[in-house]
Design an enzyme around this catalytic site. Structure first.
Site, PDB file in Angstrom:
ATOM      1  N   LYS A   1      39.886  44.827  39.764  1.00  0.00           N
ATOM      2  CA  LYS A   1      41.346  44.663  39.867  1.00  0.00           C
ATOM      3  C   LYS A   1      41.648  44.116  41.252  1.00  0.00           C
ATOM      4  O   LYS A   1      40.893  44.350  42.191  1.00  0.00           O
ATOM      5  CB  LYS A   1      42.039  46.025  39.682  1.00  0.00           C
TER       6      LYS A   1
ATOM      7  N   ASP B   1      48.907  40.743  35.827  1.00  0.00           N
ATOM      8  CA  ASP B   1      49.357  42.141  35.786  1.00  0.00           C
ATOM      9  C   ASP B   1      50.797  42.102  36.303  1.00  0.00           C
ATOM     10  O   ASP B   1      51.434  41.033  36.242  1.00  0.00           O
ATOM     11  CB  ASP B   1      48.443  43.033  36.654  1.00  0.00           C
TER      12      ASP B   1
END
Ligand code: NDP
Length: 448
Positions: A126, A166
């Protein structure tokens, strides 16, 4: 067992004491996975979970860019490469002022389990930045994305690490990021997912997380002989995940009555129908305006400032905004109002205390790492199509997405169903099913 869990968590806290969100995510996994490890000799005594909570690599970097006034801005960029045992790192990029190493480590850790659950060969990672896209012009967004990629490109690649979107990173941002990567590397590869349809994207990728969350909830309802038909559904957020969770809910016969953003929520008791949802999509994706604007066009709806929608009576709740947006009191309100099913579209939106309430009340509760895995699964399908240099049809991708969500549901039952009571603990099921595949690969590869 309690002592083993406490000992493990004390060690994690000692090393990462200041990272509250990361510790929260580790606690949830440790409480279900450590008892499983202790019962299985192949995993016991190998410090396997301790290895999994340490990122393989975590990078921070400076992002300098020039705003429209000609002033130099400095942001911080990150990429956490958590675990590559079963495939290249894969996970989104988040642009939001709240981004810290703790938030990205929690998201990367969850991603490892989620990606494993999809059954596709993807490790977990991430990244992102504390950059705030709100109020920025398209040119500022482009300059920031280009500056961000001018460092990130060194650390990623189509066989190494494949970022996606995201919070704050949608199709526009992926385009700018991809453009700079392509220029710097002089190659056209599937290094990012969520790409546009004319340059390597997959049909259904924008819809996948929201659709998948609803497909998963539908599978849960089916275990009770129930469905979305005629159900009142409360959704938080109004971004990518919330929009498509709403679309699929309506498609399956549910009535969506709320959407939200960080300034509050709107409630429309007549239901947000397809036309109203199209209005919301234009409002959020094109005009980039606030959800409060909804009531100007639909005056029978109400805007409630600075609150989350969990106080509104519903049958099904789909938290699709951000982490820790649904606390113990919210869980109490949902249960008091008769909510029977919560399926998380966001990552870790329910606090630990809220999840305990749902479990105690024995309602259907799906953690994000299972129920929102459709997004990354479809990213995996985008990677496959890029490798094949071929595009599947909308119906083909949707069918594969449905199959994957159904398989994840089966895996949760396999590891999470209490044979005596029949209750399915989807948290336990998802954690153990996700763990087993990664742990087996790590054991096979030795101590590396
Ligand atoms: P978007 O940026 O498209 O939308 C985010 C939405 O959540 C906006 O409505 C935003 O409101 C709201 N929000 C963000 N931060 C807060 C906050 N602190 N408090 C209240 N509301 C907030 O993001 P996505 O829809 O892509 O992501 C939503 C969630 O889903 C995240 O948890 C993400 O990690 C998760 N997720 C996303 C996937 C994807 O494919 N996109 C895949 C799997 C999970 P505002 O505009 O006011 O900030």
């Amino acid at each position: 067992m309690e002592e083993i869990i406490k000992g493990f968590l004390d060690l994690v806290k000692e090393r990462n004491g200041h990272e509250a969100e990361f510790i929260q995510a580790v606690e949830e996994v440790a409480e279900t996975v450590l008892p499983y490890i202790v019962q299985h000799d192949i995993y016991h005594g190998k410090n396997i979970l301790l290895r999994m909570v340490e990122p393989e690599r975590a990078i921070t970097f400076r992002v300098n860019w020039v705003d429209d006034k000609g002033e130099i801005q400095v942001n911080r960029g990150y990429r956490v490469q958590m675990n590559s045992a079963i495939g290249p790192y894969k996970g989104g990029l988040r642009f939001h002022p709240s981004v810290t190493m703790s938030i990205l480590k929690f998201l990367a850790f969850e991603q490892v389990f989620k990606n494993s659950l999809t059954t596709l060969p993807m490790g977990g990672g991430k990244g992102g930045s504390d950059f705030d896209p709100k109020g920025k012009s398209d040119n500022e967004i482009m300059r920031f994305c280009h500056a961000f990629m001018s460092e990130l490109f060194r650390h990623i690649g189509s066989n190494t690490d494949i970022p996606a979107g995201d919070i704050g990173v949608g199709g526009r941002e992926i385009g700018f990021l991809f453009g700079m990567y392509k220029k710097l590397r002089n190659e056209f590869t599937g290094v990012l997912t969520g790409k546009g349809m004319t340059w390597g994207g997959s049909l259904i990728r924008p819809e996948a997380t929201g659709y998948g969350t609803v497909y998963f909830a539908d599978k849960m309802l089916q275990t009770k002989g129930d469905s979305f038909k005629g159900k009142t559904v409360v959704i938080s957020g109004s971004g990518n995940v919330a929009q498509y969770a709403a679309e699929k809910t309506i498609h399956l016969g549910g009535k969506v009555i709320t959407l939200s953003d960080s300034s509050g929520y709107i409630v429309d008791h007549e239901g947000i129908d397809p036309d109203k949802l199209t209005f919301v999509m234009t409002l959020k994706n094109v005009k980039r305006a606030r959800i409060s604007e909804y009531v100007k066009t639909y005056p029978k709806a109400t805007f409630v400032a600075n609150k989350t929608p969990w106080e509104v009576k519903c049958d099904i709740a789909l938290p699709c905004a951000t982490q820790n947006e649904l606390n113990e009191n919210d869980a109490d309100m949902l249960l008091k109002n008769g909510c029977i099913c919560v399926s998380e579209g966001a990552n870790m939106p329910s606090t630990k205390a809220a999840i305990t309430k749902f479990h105690e009340a024995k309602i259907l509760f799906a953690p994000g790492k299972a129920s929102n895995a459709g997004g990354v699964a479809t990213s995996g399908l985008e990677m496959t199509q890029n490798s094949l240099r071929y595009n599947w049809s909308r119906a083909e991708v949707d069918e594969k997405l449905k199959d994957i969500m159904s398989n994840i549901h089966d895996a949760c039952i396999e590891y999470g169903k209490d044979e005596k009571t029949g209750y399915i603990d989807y948290v336990k099921g998802a954690n153990i099913a996700g763990f087993v595949k990664v742990a087996d690969a790590m054991l096979a590869q030795g101590v590396v």
